[in-house]
Motif scaffolding. Structure first.
Motif, short mmCIF file in Angstrom:
data_model
loop_
_atom_site.label_atom_id
_atom_site.label_comp_id
_atom_site.label_asym_id
_atom_site.label_seq_id
_atom_site.Cartn_x
_atom_site.Cartn_y
_atom_site.Cartn_z
N MET A 1 7.38 20.55 -34.61
CA MET A 1 6.30 19.91 -34.26
C MET A 1 4.70 20.64 -34.26
SD MET A 1 5.45 19.05 -30.23
CE MET A 1 3.65 19.22 -30.09
N ALA A 2 3.73 19.43 -34.74
CA ALA A 2 2.82 20.07 -35.03
C ALA A 2 2.11 20.62 -33.77
CB ALA A 2 1.85 19.00 -35.85
N LEU A 3 1.40 21.65 -33.71
CA LEU A 3 0.68 22.37 -32.52
C LEU A 3 -0.75 22.10 -32.61
CD1 LEU A 3 0.87 23.71 -29.87
CD2 LEU A 3 0.84 26.01 -31.06
N LEU A 4 -1.22 22.12 -34.02
CA LEU A 4 -2.57 22.07 -34.48
C LEU A 4 -2.59 21.38 -35.59
CD1 LEU A 4 -5.65 23.29 -33.78
CD2 LEU A 4 -5.06 24.57 -35.99
N GLU A 5 -3.45 20.37 -35.53
CA GLU A 5 -3.84 19.56 -36.69
C GLU A 5 -5.23 19.27 -36.92
OE1 GLU A 5 -1.11 16.24 -35.80
OE2 GLU A 5 -0.78 15.82 -38.15
N LEU A 6 -5.94 19.42 -38.04
CA LEU A 6 -7.09 19.03 -38.54
C LEU A 6 -7.14 18.21 -39.60
CD1 LEU A 6 -7.46 22.21 -37.37
CD2 LEU A 6 -9.13 22.39 -39.23
N ASP A 7 -7.68 17.11 -39.07
CA ASP A 7 -7.63 15.68 -39.86
C ASP A 7 -8.98 15.29 -40.58
OD1 ASP A 7 -6.87 13.36 -41.25
OD2 ASP A 7 -7.06 12.19 -39.49
N ASN A 8 -9.09 15.76 -41.79
CA ASN A 8 -10.63 15.35 -42.51
C ASN A 8 -11.70 16.12 -41.89
OD1 ASN A 8 -11.63 14.27 -44.70
ND2 ASN A 8 -12.01 12.29 -43.46
N VAL A 9 -11.64 17.20 -41.61
CA VAL A 9 -12.58 17.82 -40.70
C VAL A 9 -13.92 18.37 -41.53
CG1 VAL A 9 -13.24 19.97 -39.43
CG2 VAL A 9 -11.34 18.66 -38.73
N SER A 10 -15.05 18.04 -41.22
CA SER A 10 -16.41 18.61 -41.97
C SER A 10 -17.26 19.32 -40.92
CB SER A 10 -17.06 17.50 -42.56
OG SER A 10 -16.31 16.91 -43.65
N VAL A 11 -17.85 20.13 -41.32
CA VAL A 11 -18.74 21.19 -40.39
C VAL A 11 -19.93 21.43 -41.18
CG1 VAL A 11 -19.21 23.28 -39.26
CG2 VAL A 11 -16.90 21.88 -39.08
N SER A 12 -21.10 21.10 -40.52
CA SER A 12 -22.28 21.24 -41.36
C SER A 12 -23.24 22.48 -40.54
CB SER A 12 -23.05 20.23 -41.61
OG SER A 12 -22.56 19.36 -42.24
N TYR A 13 -24.06 23.16 -41.41
CA TYR A 13 -25.01 24.10 -40.92
C TYR A 13 -26.58 23.47 -41.19
CZ TYR A 13 -21.46 27.68 -40.15
OH TYR A 13 -20.31 28.23 -39.82
N GLY A 14 -26.88 22.88 -40.25
CA GLY A 14 -28.21 22.11 -40.72
C GLY A 14 -28.03 21.12 -41.75
N ARG A 15 -28.70 21.08 -43.09
CA ARG A 15 -28.22 19.99 -43.88
C ARG A 15 -27.14 20.63 -44.80
NH1 ARG A 15 -33.80 18.55 -46.35
NH2 ARG A 15 -34.62 20.17 -45.22
N ILE A 16 -26.89 21.94 -44.70
CA ILE A 16 -25.67 22.31 -45.62
C ILE A 16 -24.21 21.98 -45.06
CG2 ILE A 16 -24.86 24.31 -46.72
CD1 ILE A 16 -27.70 25.37 -46.47
N GLU A 17 -23.37 21.30 -45.84
CA GLU A 17 -22.02 21.22 -45.29
C GLU A 17 -21.27 22.37 -45.67
OE1 GLU A 17 -19.87 16.99 -44.89
OE2 GLU A 17 -19.28 17.78 -46.63
N ALA A 18 -20.55 23.06 -44.94
CA ALA A 18 -19.73 24.03 -45.24
C ALA A 18 -18.24 23.77 -45.37
CB ALA A 18 -20.10 25.24 -44.14
N LEU A 19 -17.66 22.76 -44.57
CA LEU A 19 -16.21 22.20 -44.81
C LEU A 19 -16.61 20.88 -45.14
CD1 LEU A 19 -14.74 23.59 -41.69
CD2 LEU A 19 -14.75 24.67 -44.08
N HIS A 20 -15.68 20.37 -46.33
CA HIS A 20 -15.78 19.17 -46.61
C HIS A 20 -14.66 18.28 -46.49
CE1 HIS A 20 -19.18 20.95 -48.65
NE2 HIS A 20 -18.69 21.71 -49.68
N GLY A 21 -14.25 18.01 -45.21
CA GLY A 21 -13.13 17.01 -44.97
C GLY A 21 -11.81 18.04 -45.39
N ILE A 22 -11.54 19.08 -44.42
CA ILE A 22 -10.30 19.59 -44.75
C ILE A 22 -9.29 19.34 -43.74
CG2 ILE A 22 -11.36 21.68 -45.68
CD1 ILE A 22 -10.46 23.34 -42.91
#
Ligand code: ATP
Length: 238
Positions: A1-22
Motif C-alpha cells: 500500500m502507498a504510504l506516501l504519494e506525490l502527484d505532479n508536485v511543483s515548488v517554486s522559490y520566488g519566480r524560480i521553479e525548482a520542482l517541475h511536476g514530480i
C-alpha cells in the motif's frame, strides 16, 4: 500500500521553479532512495513533503490523507518526520535533552520512555554520551543523534536528508547499517535523499533519479545500480 504519494508536485522559490511536476510513491515498509546531483531538487522535495515549503501545483497524500496544505507540525503528529540535512541538533542541550525534543508532540510518557531505551540500544555511542552537550559530539555522532531524535517521534515514515554527508566511509557504513536495521526490525518506512548513490541504492528497495527538478528514472535499487547512465552520472564509473 502507498504510504506516501506525490502527484505532479511543483515548488517554486520566488519566480524560480525548482520542482517541475514530480510524482513518486513510497510503499509501506520500503526504503526508497532519491538521488541526484547538486541542485537537482532533492532537499526541496523533502521540504515539500515535510511541509516547510508550500506547493505551487500538485498533491501530496500520506496514509490515504491529502496533506498538501497541512501544517508541518501536524504532519509530524500524523507520523511523518524529517531528520534534516546539516543535522541541526540543539548544540547546547545534552544528548538526552535532544532526544526528548524529538518526542515533544507525544503525550504517552510510557511509550516515550520505551522508545528512548530503544534508541539508546540502537546507538550505544549516544548512550555512553547521554549527558554530553550535542554540540561537542563528532560529526557522525551528531548524525546519529539527529536520526535518534527523529525516531523519538515514532514516525511511520522517516525522511532522511543526506545521512552520509560529511562522514568518513566507515561511519557512512554504520549509519546505513542502522538505517537498514530501523527499516527491517522496526518496520519504519524510509525515504532518503543521498549524493552517495552507491550506498543509498545498494540499501534501497527502489530509487528515483532527480535531474533539474524532474524525475528522469525510477527502478529497483539493483536495477539503478547497474544502469549504465546512472553508473556514469552518479557512481563515478562508465
Ligand atoms: P544539494 O545536493 O546540492 O543539496 P539539492 O538536490 O538538494 O542539492 P535543492 O537544495 O533542492 O537541491 O535546490 C534545487 C534548486 O532550487 C537549486 O537550483 C537551488 O539553487 C534552488 N533553491 C533552493 N533553495 C532556494 C531558496 N531558498 N531560494 C532560491 N532558490 C533556492
Amino acid at each position: 500500500m502507498a504510504l506516501l504519494e506525490l502527484d505532479n508536485v511543483s515548488v517554486s522559490y520566488g519566480r524560480i521553479e525548482a520542482l517541475h511536476g514530480i510524482s513518486l510513491t513510497v510503499n509501506e515498509g520500503e526504503v526508497v532512495a532519491l538521488i541526484g546531483a547538486n541542485g537537482a531538487g532533492k532537499t526541496t522535495t523533502m521540504r515539500a513533503i515535510s511541509g516547510i515549503r508550500t506547493l505551487s501545483q500538485g498533491r501530496i497524500s500520506f496514509n490515504g490523507e491529502d496533506i498538501s496544505r497541512l501544517r508541518a507540525d501536524l504532519r509530524v503528529v500524523r507520523g511523518l518526520c524529517q531528520s534534516p540535512e546539516g543535522r541541526q541538533i540543539f548544540p547546547g542541550m545534552t544528548v538526552l535533552e535532544n532526544l526528548d525534543m524529538g518526542a515533544y508532540t507525544r503525550r504517552d510518557s510510557a511509550g516515550v520512555a520505551a522508545d528512548l531505551d530503544r534508541v539508546l540500544t540502537l546507538f550505544p555511542r549516544l548512550a555512553e554520551r547521554r549527558k554530553q552537550a550535542g554540540g561537542t559530539l563528532s560529526g557522525g555522532e551528531q548524525q546519529m543523534l539527529a536520526v535518534g531524535r527523529a525516531l523519538m517521534s515514532r514516525p511511520k515514515l522517516l525522511l532522511l536528508d543526506e545521512p552520509s554527508m560529511g562522514l568518513a566511509p566507515m561511519v557512512i557504513r554504520q549509519i546505513f547499517d542502522i538505517i537498514t536495521e530501523i527499516n527491517q526490525q522496526q518496520g519504519i518506512t524510509i525515504l532518503l535523499v543521498e549524493q552517495n548513490a552507491q550506498q543509498a541504492l545498494s540499501r534501497a528497495h527502489r530509487g528515483y533519479v532527480l535531474e533539474t527538478g524532474r524525475i528522469v528514472k525510477e527502478g529497483s535499487g539493483q536495477d539503478l545500480l547497474t544502469d549504465p547512465a546512472v553508473k556514469e552520472a552518479y557512481l563515478g564509473v562508465s
